[in-house]
Design an enzyme around this catalytic site. Structure first.
Site: not given
Length: 620
Positions: A56, A81-82, A85-86, A146
């Protein structure tokens, strides 16, 4: 069985290949470092489809690099970008490794976890993105990258999750892409959303479009070949192609026009594209006009169909000359004439402007979104976003020739606020193409508009139902909040005035309705719900209220002129309505005008009594 290692290697190398000609060797190494970090941190994670999660971020980075032409730091952000957050990687670690710019972008696109959301989870995310317009538009572009990949891979999600993501896309992300001029992104997002929200309707329209293409193929091929031959004979090299509109565009047009597929016009358009560099002595507009002249010398032009969207570009910066031409089969063909550069710009929108300072339309859009981000609160923010991210627009003109772009469906109220806030708040009437009209009149493309103002006329609550732009709605609400307390209302039956004998009745939600003490409804409520009666201090303010008085008088010359003169010139009040009847030399006259208070109404009635011939004056 997929070879995920091969997919990861090939797609990541494609990102590097695309970026290599556009960035320095140092930045290319930073991009590769961002990929390595993302691969490391997402190593144990998988997507709903079962594929490694790193696929992704790579796909998002490839969209940002190849489709949106973003810069090195944006592509680095796309890879990361993640991560915050993850995974356990922090913003500060991003800052240390990739610098402040990347850290800022990553922070913007990272959803913030909250125990309680100000609006809703989605609404707070929208506002977070809009807040980023204070600093950089690239965050929106990364978020669109995204979202685009998420939509392309939505089939692996459960139906309820598909509906949530598709709904967000249709409401926010597709209109956002449209306003940014990203035509291809907008089209793909809205069609993917439509496909997952309304699968059967989407499939029906796809089949209808397929059958329509088969039925019209020969006719359209003849028309396009004829256009190419006509242009070639005059020394003009151009491509003439037919483009069918996508299912969602067809669906939206059917709803707007209230027709079925068979009766829908413009299911496709014919695009004539020329190379900008063919004649350096001619501007794009001159070359487009030359093609227009050649084609209209042979084909009949539909009267009134010509549109100059080069000088009068749409808000999303789409440019072309557009005209309807009659084919030999008797069909009006929608023909759009544009250059290769115009087509390219419609694909990457605002990013085509970034190299030469952001264009004026992007500056305007940024100001609108900043205004929303600063003023939008609660559920109202979602309505404000919807008003700002409109799909289609019109261009109208002031009497001095200045052009203004407004959403399709705008009224003269929207135009008045486009001029300035004071003009909007005190708009009294409009002249549209020289004809006197209400300010609530909808505008059409090309209208020439003049706004008349009067200080005593101010924005009314019902104006909110007759305007489309966020700016107009927000300024009307702001004004109304200064003259109206949303928790205090006047009784619609007795219509009390400030300074009179009033009483309040509070309902279960805490709202207070002000009544005259003589109001039958107030008396009824007082007898049934005594504890709900509250004292109110209904004071005079700048707000004016309509009142109607009835005058009985003996008819004479100039009686009506004297009545009007007293109200307007002596007392300086505005008349809203006047009706008069004369029977056997006796006059009954109803006059509605505006006052600030009971004392002002009493003063007016005393003045009217002093007019010769007036026998009785009373307030309805």
């Amino acid at each position: 069985m997929y070879d995920y290692n091969l997919i990861i290697r090939q797609s990541s190398e494609r990102v590097f290949e695309v970026m290599a000609p556009r960035v320095s060797p140092e930045d290319l190494e930073r991009i590769k470092d961002a990929f390595a970090l993302a691969q490391e941190k997402h190593a144990a994670q998988k997507r709903k489809s079962g594929e490694p999660y790193i696929i992704h971020p790579i796909a998002v980075a490839l969209i940002a690099a190849e489709e949106l032409k973003l810069d090195a730091n944006s592509v680095i952000t796309a890879f990361l970008h993640d991560v915050v957050e993850d995974t356990d990687f922090t913003i500060e670690q991003v800052r240390e490794r990739f610098g402040d710019d990347v850290a800022s972008l990553v922070d913007i696109v990272t959803k913030k976890k909250k125990d309680q959301y100000t609006i809703t989870k989605q609404g707070d995310n929208y506002k977070q993105l809009l807040d980023s317009l204070h600093y950089d538009i690239r965050a929106l572009m990364i978020k669109l990258s995204d979202r685009l990949h998420n939509m392309r891979t939505l089939s692996s999600m459960k139906p309820e999750k598909q509906m949530k993501i598709a709904g967000e896309t249709d409401y926010f992300y597709a209109p956002l892409a449209n306003r940014l001029g990203l035509f291809d992104v907008k089209t793909e997002l809205e069609n993917l959303s439509f496909q997952y929200r309304c699968e059967l309707e989407y499939a029906d329209l796809e089949e209808a479009l397929y059958q329509d293409k088969l039925a019209n193929f020969s006719r359209l091929e003849e028309f396009t070949h004829r256009c190419e031959r006509l242009l070639k004979d005059k020394g003009v090299v151009a491509k003439v192609e037919v483009f069918y509109r996508k299912p969602y565009s067809i669906y939206r047009r059917m709803k707007q026009q209230g027709v079925d597929f068979k009766h829908l016009d413009n299911r496709y358009y014919v695009r004539v594209t020329f190379d900008d560099g063919v004649d350096d002595m001619m501007t794009d507009k001159a070359q487009a006009l030359r093609i227009y002249n050649i084609l209209t010398d042979y084909f009949k032009e539909k009267p009134g169909s010509f549109m100059n969207l080069i000088d009068q570009a749409k808000e999303n910066s789409y440019q072309c000359l557009r005209v309807m031409l009659l084919s030999k089969e008797g069909v009006w063909e929608d023909v759009q004439i544009c250059s290769d550069d115009m087509v390219a710009a419609s694909k990457i929108g605002c990013m085509a402007e970034l190299g030469n300072n952001i264009g004026d339309w992007i500056k305007r859009f940024r100001r609108v979104l900043q205004d929303i981000a600063e003023q939008g609160t609660g559920a109202q923010l979602l309505e404000q976003i919807s008003a700002a991210l409109y799909y289609d627009d019109i261009m109208v003109f002031s009497t001095d020739g200045k052009s203004f772009i407004l959403p399709l469906g705008s009224t003269a109220i929207d135009f008045a606020f486009k001029l300035d806030e004071e003009t909007g708040l005190h708009a009294h009437y409009a002249r549209i193409n020289g004809k006197l009209k209400s300010v609530k009149t909808p505008l059409q493309r090309g209208d020439c508009v003049e706004i008349g103002t009067a200080g005593r006329y101010t924005a009314a609550k019902d104006w909110l139902d007759h305007c489309s732009t966020y700016f107009a709605k927000s300024r009307i609400r702001k004004y109304l909040s200064t003259v109206e307390d949303p928790m205090v209302m006047r009784c619609p039956l007795c219509r009390p005035l400030p300074g009179g004998e009033s009483i309040g009745v509070k309902d279960d939600d805490g709202r207070v309705t002000i009544h005259r003490r003589s109001c039958a409804e107030a008396i009824r409520l007082a007898s049934k719900y005594g504890d709900s009666i509250v004292a109110v201090d209904f004071k005079e303010s700048k707000k004016i209220y309509p009142v109607t008085v009835v005058i009985h008088a003996i008819d004479r010359d100039h009686l009506l002129a004297d009545l009007i003169d007293h109200i307007t010139n002596v007392l300086h009040l505005g008349i809203d309505a006047l009706t008069t009847t004369t029977t056997d030399a006796l006059v009954d006259c109803h006059i509605t005008f505006f006052v600030h208070s009971v004392s002002e109404l009493v003063r007016v009635m005393r003045h009217l009594y002093q007019i010769e011939g007036v026998d009785e004056v009373y307030h309805i």
